[in-house]
Enzyme design. Structure first.
Site, PDB file in Angstrom:
ATOM      1  N   HIS A   1      -3.269   4.234   4.650  1.00 49.40           N
ATOM      2  CA  HIS A   1      -4.881   4.114   4.293  1.00 49.40           C
ATOM      3  C   HIS A   1      -6.303   3.933   3.583  1.00 49.40           C
ATOM      4  O   HIS A   1      -6.540   4.006   3.039  1.00 49.40           O
ATOM      5  CB  HIS A   1      -5.449   3.408   5.740  1.00 49.40           C
ATOM      6  CG  HIS A   1      -6.104   2.411   5.973  1.00 49.40           C
ATOM      7  ND1 HIS A   1      -6.269   1.377   5.827  1.00 49.40           N
ATOM      8  CD2 HIS A   1      -7.339   3.082   7.021  1.00 49.40           C
ATOM      9  CE1 HIS A   1      -7.839   1.003   5.927  1.00 49.40           C
ATOM     10  NE2 HIS A   1      -8.641   1.852   6.753  1.00 49.40           N
TER      11      HIS A   1
ATOM     12  N   ARG B   1       0.931  -1.421   0.472  1.00 53.62           N
ATOM     13  CA  ARG B   1      -0.397  -0.026   0.362  1.00 53.62           C
ATOM     14  C   ARG B   1       1.424   1.264   0.092  1.00 53.62           C
ATOM     15  O   ARG B   1       1.337   2.173   0.955  1.00 53.62           O
ATOM     16  CB  ARG B   1      -0.892  -0.213   1.571  1.00 53.62           C
ATOM     17  CG  ARG B   1      -1.996   1.161   1.329  1.00 53.62           C
ATOM     18  CD  ARG B   1      -2.535   1.382   2.636  1.00 53.62           C
ATOM     19  NE  ARG B   1      -1.602   1.898   3.292  1.00 53.62           N
ATOM     20  CZ  ARG B   1      -2.295   1.547   4.888  1.00 53.62           C
ATOM     21  NH1 ARG B   1      -2.065   0.863   5.608  1.00 53.62           N
ATOM     22  NH2 ARG B   1      -0.803   2.771   5.041  1.00 53.62           N
TER      23      ARG B   1
ATOM     24  N   TYR C   1       4.493   4.852  11.566  1.00 56.39           N
ATOM     25  CA  TYR C   1       4.102   3.350  11.014  1.00 56.39           C
ATOM     26  C   TYR C   1       5.058   2.580  10.557  1.00 56.39           C
ATOM     27  O   TYR C   1       5.494   1.917  10.451  1.00 56.39           O
ATOM     28  CB  TYR C   1       2.816   2.823  11.741  1.00 56.39           C
ATOM     29  CG  TYR C   1       2.103   2.438  10.857  1.00 56.39           C
ATOM     30  CD1 TYR C   1       2.053   2.197   8.920  1.00 56.39           C
ATOM     31  CD2 TYR C   1       1.290   4.137  11.127  1.00 56.39           C
ATOM     32  CE1 TYR C   1       1.331   2.171   8.899  1.00 56.39           C
ATOM     33  CE2 TYR C   1       0.133   3.728   9.887  1.00 56.39           C
ATOM     34  CZ  TYR C   1       0.359   3.532   8.814  1.00 56.39           C
ATOM     35  OH  TYR C   1      -0.786   3.882   7.563  1.00 56.39           O
TER      36      TYR C   1
HETATM   37  C1  LIG Z   1     -14.606  -5.960  11.567  1.00 58.86           C
HETATM   38  C2  LIG Z   1     -13.985  -4.813  11.545  1.00 58.86           C
HETATM   39  N1  LIG Z   1     -12.575  -4.350  12.325  1.00 58.86           N
HETATM   40  C3  LIG Z   1     -12.182  -3.901  12.001  1.00 58.86           C
HETATM   41  C4  LIG Z   1     -12.209  -2.761  10.935  1.00 58.86           C
HETATM   42  C5  LIG Z   1     -11.501  -0.916  10.601  1.00 58.86           C
HETATM   43  N2  LIG Z   1     -10.576  -1.246  10.162  1.00 58.86           N
HETATM   44  C6  LIG Z   1     -11.391  -0.725   9.075  1.00 58.86           C
HETATM   45  S1  LIG Z   1     -10.391  -1.225   7.198  1.00 58.86           S
HETATM   46  C7  LIG Z   1      -8.884  -1.892   8.552  1.00 58.86           C
HETATM   47  C8  LIG Z   1      -7.954  -2.828   8.264  1.00 58.86           C
HETATM   48  C9  LIG Z   1      -7.740  -3.331   7.132  1.00 58.86           C
HETATM   49  O1  LIG Z   1      -6.713  -3.906   7.028  1.00 58.86           O
HETATM   50  P1  LIG Z   1      -6.646  -5.474   5.533  1.00 58.86           P
HETATM   51  O2  LIG Z   1      -7.953  -6.097   5.813  1.00 58.86           O
HETATM   52  O3  LIG Z   1      -5.340  -5.291   5.148  1.00 58.86           O
HETATM   53  O4  LIG Z   1      -6.495  -4.088   4.301  1.00 58.86           O
HETATM   54  P2  LIG Z   1      -6.447  -3.345   3.432  1.00 58.86           P
HETATM   55  O5  LIG Z   1      -6.653  -1.385   4.216  1.00 58.86           O
HETATM   56  O6  LIG Z   1      -5.215  -2.970   3.709  1.00 58.86           O
HETATM   57  O7  LIG Z   1      -6.702  -2.914   2.403  1.00 58.86           O
HETATM   58  C10 LIG Z   1      -9.736  -2.093   9.539  1.00 58.86           C
HETATM   59  C11 LIG Z   1      -8.610  -2.345  11.019  1.00 58.86           C
HETATM   60  C12 LIG Z   1     -13.323  -3.268  10.303  1.00 58.86           C
HETATM   61  N3  LIG Z   1     -13.800  -2.104   8.957  1.00 58.86           N
HETATM   62  N4  LIG Z   1     -14.361  -4.631  10.279  1.00 58.86           N
END
Ligand SMILES: Cc1ncc(C[n+]2csc(CCOP(=O)(O)OP(=O)(O)O)c2C)c(N)n1
Ligand SMILES: Cc1ncc(C[n+]2csc(CCOP(=O)(O)OP(=O)(O)O)c2C)c(N)n1
Ligand SMILES: [Mg+2]
Ligand SMILES: [Mg+2]
Lengths: 373, 341, 341, 373
Positions: free
Chosen positions: A271, A267, A280
């Protein structure tokens, strides 16, 4: 029964630890074991993937800029992940279903969804902005990993109906930690549904690096625990992402069950716009990965093959600029929203209580129109 | 399909036979499956075993394992895949084995089942039914007697119903399956073996209507599921003492039938709601609040809530002390300052 | 440790400085961690990032990653392991990133956090805190603005509190961490950046007490978390029109401080409760029901509920139409038949 | 760093597909690859395991009989699973913690918990009947797989405190499908907690056979997806269960992280007394597995080794009968229950509302005592 033996062996095959690739970072075609036996797609396909990636990148950069201008509530960029998303999503057909997360804007674009509709939720207009049915694309799902189960269910329903479609779903590296990811993999494997899971490993879940999500050697290793084939793929190699997903889609369509594909990418952006990655990760890591840009890689290959003419290049640039302009247009146009619509879609069968509440808001709005403050 | 159409049963218009609520539910599933091949049923132990309460008894034998099957043991998986199946166009009916075992599916139910239609402006509705054998009074060990209805009823986007008798069980389950809205269909376990003579297919009142199941003039007792019987028992006992109790069976928790309930309360000027769940934040709070909001100047006394205590559901040997009984209902009515009426 | 002891802050008795609620919470965690090494903090992004709302900012730097760390991304895992840590003797404080993302932990919270102490006759208590940034009004996309309080408050065995200002945020979080009972600690996101001058460590009223935060004589407005401000705004506006409004900040949803609330209502004879959550089955139902039960003959009018509509939380551009505002509060008070007072 | 390489290899090692065993069904010591490199425990240990199994079997049979007489609300029998449970639980020490399910009555017995206390919940007296703290044994957990997370959390806390204890948890084959199982495996592996997971694969989740729970070749295969060692063990071979668990416990205690152990066994009895297994499995399957009885297997070995004297045998029988008698005694004694205790343990800090409700029930009981119906 040799079929069974083979099948059985597949259930326990360890994914290659080095990510499979068909093009290396210098844009050279890879040969030998590193390809995992997959072959480079033909030039026409690669050109098409290139075009989609260039347009998508332009779109993504444009949206990030608009977000910085405050035009969107939030935007999770896919910069640097174009190969992973577009390679995978290009391997399904219009009849197949896609179950994306919030991260897959460029996959949705590739799927033919209008920028304005992709962005409606991020603009804050409505929770989901496009026609899920005509695009056969479910909503950009936020609760992590939940959409993977929807993909399994839809695929299973199709299979029961002998409808030869496939459901492809994306989930992030972080999302693989959720219970729902596990349940989705398991249901798919037990039911042998035509589902393809793309784990888009961009190495971060917001601020949390992969090492704090898993102790496994690769995320594709998880496939073993479900008796399902797993592939660990260079997610910045669109050729590999396309070829491996295509094979999985074909196998699923033919009744061969689900596949787990990990695309290893990075990425590049924050985020979302409200994130601050300097807290971080060091800038040099980002620089390192920028030098592995998926678009440049394919471009080098196409140029070296003489497949990318200047004419094509400028035609693609024009298309990308046109799309960016269109995106600016739709986003800078005021959205037309009717607060009363808040009550209209909650239930199929109208409810008295909601009609009463709707009437109350209507009266309040009328009053406010009469006596603006 | 609409709720008012005449239902055809696979074993059409039978002569009345004694049927338990479990049997009526079984017949409803059978008839719905026979009539509409989009109806599929799955969950834990619903196949060869026929469900731990035998509600799906014999259905796999009849319809085969592509219409009804045992899924892996994972409730979020069950509901999550049902969402996908419904998006495709099926009408899944899934079973959570007990209230407390629906909790792993909480996110799928609250964040998706309840919200999908709204989120997609009605383009994707989810015609699915989540069956939940609910409540207690069956001597179940821990986690087998929760009352989860307030969690669902307080979630916008869900329809939550609970039959109290075999005829409603049949009719409401048919209607739930025919509904384009997702329905949380709660089945009071302690009533599974209650019998009634039924000629199937039976169509009772639409499932979103409450029913006055016993007329009276002094007090309105509002119950649902297992506590309808409690209310009727209390009414019988009270009648001996000259107190005339009207009993309303809510049937639907969400939507709520204000018309029927308010009409009864305006007639009697006193109301009490009975449920097994703990009182604090229980569904009775909503009943009391809305009955009061709408009928304040008709009420002679505050709406009473006669419920389980505010404690986790007790172990089998202690549950009798927790559950609202007819005696406890009558004792509660005594607390009203009747002379003010 | 008891709730009334004088707290020592790591950066002891500071002069008053302007602190946001997020800052006050951060200080509370810091001081609790400094004082008691059984206090550990984990969840998603609480480490180097300092939490998506920066409530844990700087804590990992100070205490190291064996006291505060980023867990894998799985809420049931977070709460489930916190239970194990609490059994061992730690005092874990875990964060759910948003209300809606606590739902995967629903089973662990309802079936274990709430029930462990009772199940074990008090032998195993769970001194853990689940922090939930809650409610809306921050322009969040779907699933980022749910109000989940009624789910928790209706579950026996849980303690559910929600501060509305920085001083309470500090004091109540310290008290929650010191409590031997598990606490669902809800933090209204829209108030994270609200400032107040604070000299730490500050000890406000015990967290199980409601507080009259503005005195008045005509109406009692009951709010909690984000709607305390709404109530105060309404009171200001009403004062201009000669209506004297008393505002009660509940602070604790469960337990409920009947004494304070009833005393206020008996004084004013009229009450309304305000919350962001949908009305149907929302926490306001409990407030209205119990206020009415206990004060029926003192009430001049039904208790009003001024709340979000019975719909899923809207998208950012539409949330303003959904949320209860001071204007909407005042308009609601108009619906009372004041002449009956 | 060779350490790293080894470690890394362990992260991806496939469990043997044939269950590891140290004693075959005829009671002969197994040699070679089939042992997975584990050695047979010494005779003293085996005799101890034998004694525990015989006593436990007698207990289990007694409780099933009492349940049929209506003395218990429910009882999930462990008949036939004694080796799996007792082999595993004997590998931890009194200072270690155990996190069992409802199925582990015989493991609890082995842990020294009194039959009356084990059975309190099944009698319907109280939800959990023994002293969790003094026995370092958590409650017999019903919500499937949830206890595995508790075990991980406790183990992690101990590790942070440099307290060299281990947490061992049982979960069923069915429970591995739950999201919580996945989250527990993953947290344990990422945090490298001293946790040992015993997946007691008795091939049924109530009526649902293993093939409908997983498509993996073995349940131990799941370990690969977490980068954790996994072992597929003959769960009817108490020697193997003990040896493999012991090795995992030692490794965990030494800081080597978690292990997943699948014990392949069979549920001979119904799921609980209220289940009717004739609906979903043929009697001949049960007969087949009865011929692989774990106690007989060890007995044959001990007898062939001359290690089981008649004196010992009769001493064990006496102990078993004494325990059965004690069990009958406690279960046929009326339980003393105080309904008012319902209010006493819900919160550490007393609540006014509960005190009021307690007073109300107290008055009701007094009234009922005065006017019995
Ligand atoms: C069940 C749940 N817990 C927490 C979140 C908050 N949250 C949104 S995105 C994220 C990180 C997700 O990481 P990843 O699965 O690696 O996807 P990326 O954003 O890197 O594409 C978090 C913790 C959420 N959307 N859903
Ligand atoms: C979350 C949850 N869902 C459903 C149940 C109901 N239930 C109790 S035991 C059981 C089967 C468990 O099978 P398995 O894990 O193999 O353990 P076994 O009973 O065979 O020892 C089910 C479905 C439950 N206790 N918890
Ligand atoms: Mg990621
Ligand atoms: Mg089993």
């Amino acid at each position: 029964m040799s079929l069974n033996v083979e099948h059985h062996a597949a259930r326990r095959a360890l994914p290659s630890e080095k990510p499979l690739r068909l093009l290396d970072n210098a844009g050279h075609a890879v040969t030998g074991a590193a390809t995992g036996g997959f072959s480079l797609p033909d030039t026409e396909t690669l050109l098409d993937l290139y075009r989609k990636m260039v347009v998508a990148r332009r779109f993504d950069v444009q949206v990030t800029a608009l977000t910085k201008q405050g035009r969107l509530a939030t935007y999770p960029s896919a910069y640097g992940q174009e190969a992973c998303e577009i390679g995978a999503v290009s391997a399904i057909s219009a009849d197949d279903w896609l179950f994306p997360t919030y991260r897959e804007s460029v996959a949705l674009l590739t799927r033919g969804i209008d920028p304005g509709d992709i962005l409606k939720s991020f603009r804050g207009d409505w929770h989901s902005g496009y026609d899920q049915r005509s695009h056969r694309t479910s909503t950009q799902t936020t609760p992590l990993a939940t959409q993977a189960l929807h993909a399994v269910g839809l695929a299973h329903a199709a299979r029961l109906r002998h409808d030869p479609i496939v459901a492809l779903t994306f989930l992030g590296d972080g999302a693989t930690s959720e219970g729902d990811a596990h349940e989705a993999f398991n249901f798919a494997a037990v039911w042998q549904t035509p589902t393809v899971f793309i784990v888009q490993n961009n190495q971060f879940a917001i601020s949390v690096p992969l090492a704090r999500q898993t102790h496994a050697a690769t995320l594709a290793d998880k496939a073993v625990g479900y008796g399902m084939p797993g592939f660990h793929v260079d997610g910045n190699d669109v050729a590999a992402m396309y070829a491996v997903t295509r094979a999985a889609v074909d196998r699923a369509r033919a009744g061969g069950g689900p596949t787990l594909i990990e695309g290893l990418t990075y990425r590049i952006e924050a985020h979302t716009n409200s994130d601050d990655p300097t807290r971080y990760r060091p800038a040099r890591d980002v620089e390192h990965w920028k030098r592995r840009d998926p678009i440049e890689r394919l471009e080098k290959y196409l140029v070296s093959e003489g497949a990318l003419t200047e004419a094509t290049r400028s035609e693609i640039t024009d298309a990308a600029e046109a799309l960016a302009a269109h995106t600016r247009d739709v986003i800078t146009t005021e959205s037309e929203l009717d607060p009363l619509e808040l009550f209209d879609h909650v239930y199929a069968r109208p409810r008295r209580a909601l009609l009463e509440q709707r009437a109350r808001l209507e009266a309040e709005l009328a009053e406010a129109a009469r006596n603006p403050r | 399909m609409t709720a008012t159409k005449t239902r055809t049963g696979a074993d059409a218009a039978s002569a009345p036979t004694e049927l338990t609520m479990a049997g009526a539910l079984n017949a409803a599933l059978r008839d719905a499956m026979a009539e509409d091949d989009r109806v599929v049923v799955y969950g834990e132990d619903v196949g060869p075993l026929g469900g731990v309460f035998r509600v799906t008894d014999g259905l796999q034998e009849r319809f085969g394992d592509e219409r009804i099957w045992d899924s892996p043991l994972a409730e979020s998986g069950i509901v999550g895949t049902a969402i996908g199946m419904a998006i495709y166009g099926m009408r899944p009916v899934v079973e959570m084995q007990f209230d407390a075992f629906s909790y792993p599916a909480f996110e799928q139910i609250v964040s998706h089942v309840a919200k999908m239609r709204n989120r997609t402006k009605g383009r994707v509705s989810l015609p699915l039914v989540v069956r939940i054998p609910c409540a207690g009074a069956i001597g179940g060990v821990e986690h087998h007697s929760d009352s989860s209805e307030s969690y669902w009823a307080s979630t916008p986007g869900l329809t939550v119903v609970m039959p109290s008798n075999p005829a409603d069980a049949y009719s409401m389950l048919r209607e739930a399956i025919e509904s384009d809205d997702p329905v949380i269909f709660m089945e009071p376990k302690s009533r599974y073996w209650a019998k009634a003579p039924l000629a199937l297919p039976v169509t009772t009142a639409p499932m979103d209507r409450a029913l006055v199941v016993r007329e009276g003039s002094d007090v309105t007792l509002i119950g649902y599921g297992p506590t309808v019987r409690t209310a009727l028992e209390a009414a019988d006992a009270a009648a001996e003492e000259g107190l005339s109790i009207e009993v309303v069976d809510l049937r639907s928790l969400s939507p709520f039938d204000d018309e029927t309930v308010s009409a009864s309360v305006r007639k009697t000027s006193r109301a009490a709601v009975i449920h097994e769940a703990a009182q604090f934040g229980g569904f009775g709070a909503e009943v009391a609040a809305r009955v009061t909001e709408r009928n304040f100047y008709h009420l002679a006394a505050p709406v009473l809530r006669i419920t389980g205590f505010d404690i986790p559901y007790p172990s089998p040997k202690l549950e009798e002390y927790h559950l609202p009984t007819a005696d406890r209902v009558l004792a509660a009515l005594e607390t009203w300052e009747w002379e003010l009426a």
